[in-house]
Design a protein around this motif. Structure first.
Motif, PDB file in Angstrom:
ATOM      1  N   UNK A  58      10.236 -12.676 -11.417  1.00 22.35           N
ATOM      2  CA  UNK A  58      10.250 -14.194 -11.186  1.00 22.35           C
ATOM      3  C   UNK A  58       8.797 -14.349 -10.729  1.00 22.35           C
ATOM      4  N   UNK A  59       8.499 -15.802 -10.874  1.00 25.44           N
ATOM      5  CA  UNK A  59       7.130 -16.030 -10.334  1.00 25.44           C
ATOM      6  C   UNK A  59       6.546 -15.571  -9.130  1.00 25.44           C
ATOM      7  N   UNK A  60       7.447 -15.690  -8.175  1.00 24.14           N
ATOM      8  CA  UNK A  60       7.238 -15.284  -6.667  1.00 24.14           C
ATOM      9  C   UNK A  60       7.163 -13.879  -6.767  1.00 24.14           C
ATOM     10  N   UNK A  61       7.772 -13.026  -7.794  1.00 17.24           N
ATOM     11  CA  UNK A  61       7.407 -11.498  -7.413  1.00 17.24           C
ATOM     12  C   UNK A  61       6.171 -11.162  -8.098  1.00 17.24           C
ATOM     13  N   UNK A  62       5.953 -11.909  -9.249  1.00 17.17           N
ATOM     14  CA  UNK A  62       4.737 -11.734  -9.869  1.00 17.17           C
ATOM     15  C   UNK A  62       3.424 -12.153  -8.885  1.00 17.17           C
ATOM     16  N   UNK A  95       0.209  -8.336 -14.089  1.00 19.12           N
ATOM     17  CA  UNK A  95       1.474  -7.921 -13.551  1.00 19.12           C
ATOM     18  C   UNK A  95       2.363  -7.887 -14.818  1.00 19.12           C
ATOM     19  N   UNK A  96       2.789  -6.627 -14.923  1.00 19.48           N
ATOM     20  CA  UNK A  96       3.900  -6.537 -16.221  1.00 19.48           C
ATOM     21  C   UNK A  96       4.903  -7.847 -15.847  1.00 19.48           C
ATOM     22  N   UNK A  97       5.614  -8.502 -17.013  1.00 18.26           N
ATOM     23  CA  UNK A  97       6.355  -9.385 -16.740  1.00 18.26           C
ATOM     24  C   UNK A  97       7.936  -9.073 -16.797  1.00 18.26           C
ATOM     25  N   UNK A  98       7.908  -7.725 -16.907  1.00 16.95           N
ATOM     26  CA  UNK A  98       9.463  -7.142 -16.880  1.00 16.95           C
ATOM     27  C   UNK A  98       9.353  -5.793 -16.048  1.00 16.95           C
ATOM     28  N   UNK A  99      10.659  -5.264 -15.645  1.00 18.14           N
ATOM     29  CA  UNK A  99      10.809  -4.088 -15.098  1.00 18.14           C
ATOM     30  C   UNK A  99      12.177  -3.596 -15.374  1.00 18.14           C
ATOM     31  N   UNK A 100      12.355  -2.076 -15.354  1.00 14.57           N
ATOM     32  CA  UNK A 100      13.475  -1.482 -15.435  1.00 14.57           C
ATOM     33  C   UNK A 100      14.140  -1.234 -14.108  1.00 14.57           C
ATOM     34  N   UNK A 101      15.221  -1.917 -13.634  1.00 15.87           N
ATOM     35  CA  UNK A 101      15.753  -1.672 -12.266  1.00 15.87           C
ATOM     36  C   UNK A 101      17.088  -1.039 -12.240  1.00 15.87           C
ATOM     37  N   UNK A 102      17.464  -0.365 -11.273  1.00 13.65           N
ATOM     38  CA  UNK A 102      18.585  -0.079 -10.895  1.00 13.65           C
ATOM     39  C   UNK A 102      19.638  -1.418 -10.542  1.00 13.65           C
ATOM     40  N   UNK A 103      20.622  -1.336 -10.930  1.00 19.94           N
ATOM     41  CA  UNK A 103      21.344  -2.687 -10.969  1.00 19.94           C
ATOM     42  C   UNK A 103      21.966  -2.512  -9.627  1.00 19.94           C
ATOM     43  N   UNK A 104      22.890  -3.478  -9.178  1.00 18.45           N
ATOM     44  CA  UNK A 104      23.568  -3.592  -7.782  1.00 18.45           C
ATOM     45  C   UNK A 104      24.659  -2.515  -7.845  1.00 18.45           C
ATOM     46  N   UNK A 105      25.209  -2.011  -9.093  1.00 14.60           N
ATOM     47  CA  UNK A 105      26.246  -0.814  -8.763  1.00 14.60           C
ATOM     48  C   UNK A 105      25.821   0.513  -8.200  1.00 14.60           C
ATOM     49  N   UNK A 106      24.841   1.063  -8.785  1.00 13.94           N
ATOM     50  CA  UNK A 106      24.226   2.281  -8.398  1.00 13.94           C
ATOM     51  C   UNK A 106      23.778   2.195  -6.956  1.00 13.94           C
ATOM     52  N   UNK A 107      23.361   1.114  -6.521  1.00 13.34           N
ATOM     53  CA  UNK A 107      22.812   0.841  -5.162  1.00 13.34           C
ATOM     54  C   UNK A 107      23.911   0.718  -4.302  1.00 13.34           C
ATOM     55  N   UNK A 108      24.913  -0.122  -4.583  1.00 13.68           N
ATOM     56  CA  UNK A 108      25.948  -0.104  -3.723  1.00 13.68           C
ATOM     57  C   UNK A 108      26.919   1.083  -3.608  1.00 13.68           C
ATOM     58  N   UNK A 109      26.806   1.861  -4.848  1.00 14.85           N
ATOM     59  CA  UNK A 109      27.942   3.187  -4.759  1.00 14.85           C
ATOM     60  C   UNK A 109      26.972   4.235  -3.717  1.00 14.85           C
ATOM     61  N   UNK A 110      25.842   4.044  -3.290  1.00 10.94           N
ATOM     62  CA  UNK A 110      24.909   5.160  -2.368  1.00 10.94           C
ATOM     63  C   UNK A 110      25.958   5.166  -1.170  1.00 10.94           C
ATOM     64  N   UNK A 111      26.233   6.421  -0.738  1.00 10.95           N
ATOM     65  CA  UNK A 111      26.994   6.632   0.468  1.00 10.95           C
ATOM     66  C   UNK A 111      26.278   5.802   1.623  1.00 10.95           C
ATOM     67  N   UNK A 112      25.161   5.927   1.710  1.00 13.14           N
ATOM     68  CA  UNK A 112      24.301   5.510   3.010  1.00 13.14           C
ATOM     69  C   UNK A 112      23.219   4.640   2.516  1.00 13.14           C
TER      70      UNK A 112
END
Ligand code: PGA
Length: 240
Positions: A158-162, A175-192
Motif C-alpha cells: 500500500x502507499x502507506x507502507x511504501x 521501495x519495491x512495490x511488491x513483497x512475498x509474505x507469509x499469509x495469515x494461515x502460517x502466522x495463525x498456525x504458530x503455536x505461540x
C-alpha cells in the motif's frame, strides 16, 4: 492476549528477548518465525548478547522469516535476508542453512510461496512467531484489505507502507512495490505469537487490536482468534 507494557524501547526489547529465549531453552530444536523492521532490532541484539554470554544456544534452531521484498537480490543491503544476517544470524551460533527467508529473486513466485508453506509444515510448524505491526495494522505484508489471504503469497504494498518504508531508501520511488509474505494461515498456525509494538505511531493500530474486535482493515486484529498471543509494547505505543 497477555499484555506487557514496558517503560521504553530497551525494556520492551529485553522482555521480548526473554520470552523468545525461554522457548529456545525449553526446546533447543525449535522453529522460530522472525520479523524485520526497526522494532525487533533491540530484541535481536539482546538475543545475540545472551548467545555470546553462553546463556542461549542456537545450534539446533531453525528460522523462517515473515516476508521479503520482490524483486530484490539477497545481497542487496535493503533485502530482508541482508537485514537478518546483519542483525541476528551473523551474531549468533546458528547454522545459516537453518535460516529461511523467501527468495526475492524467485522466477516462479507461486511455486516459491507454496514451497515455503510446505517447508514450515515439514519442519513441524512454528513454535513462536515474532511479529511487528504496521501503522496501518499490517502483519508481515498482509495489508488492510476487503479480504486477507491465507497462504503465503505475492502482495502489492500500500502507499502507506511504501511511505513508511521509504525511510530506509533514498526515495519512495526506490521501495519495491511488491513483497512475498507469509499469509495469515502460517502466522495463525504458530503455536505461540509475540508481537512487539513501539512508538506513538502504532498507538491507533494497537488500541484497535486490544479492543478485541476483528476486521480485515486491521490485519493484526485477527490475532484475537489465537489462543497464545503475548503483546510487548512500550508506553508510547500504549498511551499514544
Ligand atoms: P517497523 O515495521 O518495525 O519498522 O515499524 C513494522 C512493520 O511494518 O511490520
Amino acid at each position: 492476549m497477555k499484555l506487557y507494557v514496558c517503560k521504553n524501547y530497551d525494556e520492551m526489547s529485553a522482555k521480548a528477548a526473554d520470552v523468545v529465549a525461554s522457548v529456545i531453552t525449553l526446546k533447543p530444536d525449535c522453529v522460530l518465525g522472525l520479523a524485520t523492521g526497526s522494532t525487533p532490532v533491540g530484541m535481536y541484539k539482546c538475543l545475540a548478547e545472551m548467545n555470546k554470554a553462553g546463556k542461549l544456544d542456537f545450534a539446533g534452531v531453525k528460522t523462517y522469516n515473515l516476508d521479503e521484498y520482490y524483486p530484490i537480490k539477497a545481497s542487496d543491503p535493503q533485502s530482508y535476508r541482508y537485514f537478518m544476517n546483519k542483525n541476528l544470524f551473523n551474531n549468533i551460533n546458528i547454522d545459516i542453512e537453518n535460516t529461511h527467508v523467501l527468495n526475492g529473486e524467485a522466477p516462479d513466485t507461486d511455486a516459491e510461496c507454496a514451497a515455503y508453506d510446505k517447508a514450515i509444515e515439514a519442519a513441524g510448524g512454528i513454535d513462536i512467531q515474532v511479529l511487528g505491526i504496521g501503522n496501518n495494522g499490517h502483519i508481515g505484508f498482509n495489508e488492510p484489505a476487503d479480504e486477507l489471504v491465507a497462504a503465503t503469497h505475492v502482495q502489492g504494498l500500500t502507499e502507506s507502507t511504501i511511505e513508511a518504508n521509504s525511510r530506509f531508501f533514498s526515495s519512495a520511488d526506490e521501495v519495491p512495490k511488491h513483497a512475498l509474505t507469509m499469509g495469515m494461515a502460517p502466522i495463525m498456525k504458530a503455536k505461540r505469537i509475540i508481537i512487539l509494538i513501539s512508538g506513538k505511531g502504532k498507538h491507533a493500530a494497537l488500541k484497535e487490536m486490544l479492543s478485541g474486535g476483528i476486521t480485515t482493515k486491521n490485519p493484526a486484529t485477527i490475532l484475537n482468534l489465537h489462543s497464545d498471543v503475548t503483546v510487548v509494547c512500550d508506553e508510547d505505543a500504549y498511551n499514544g
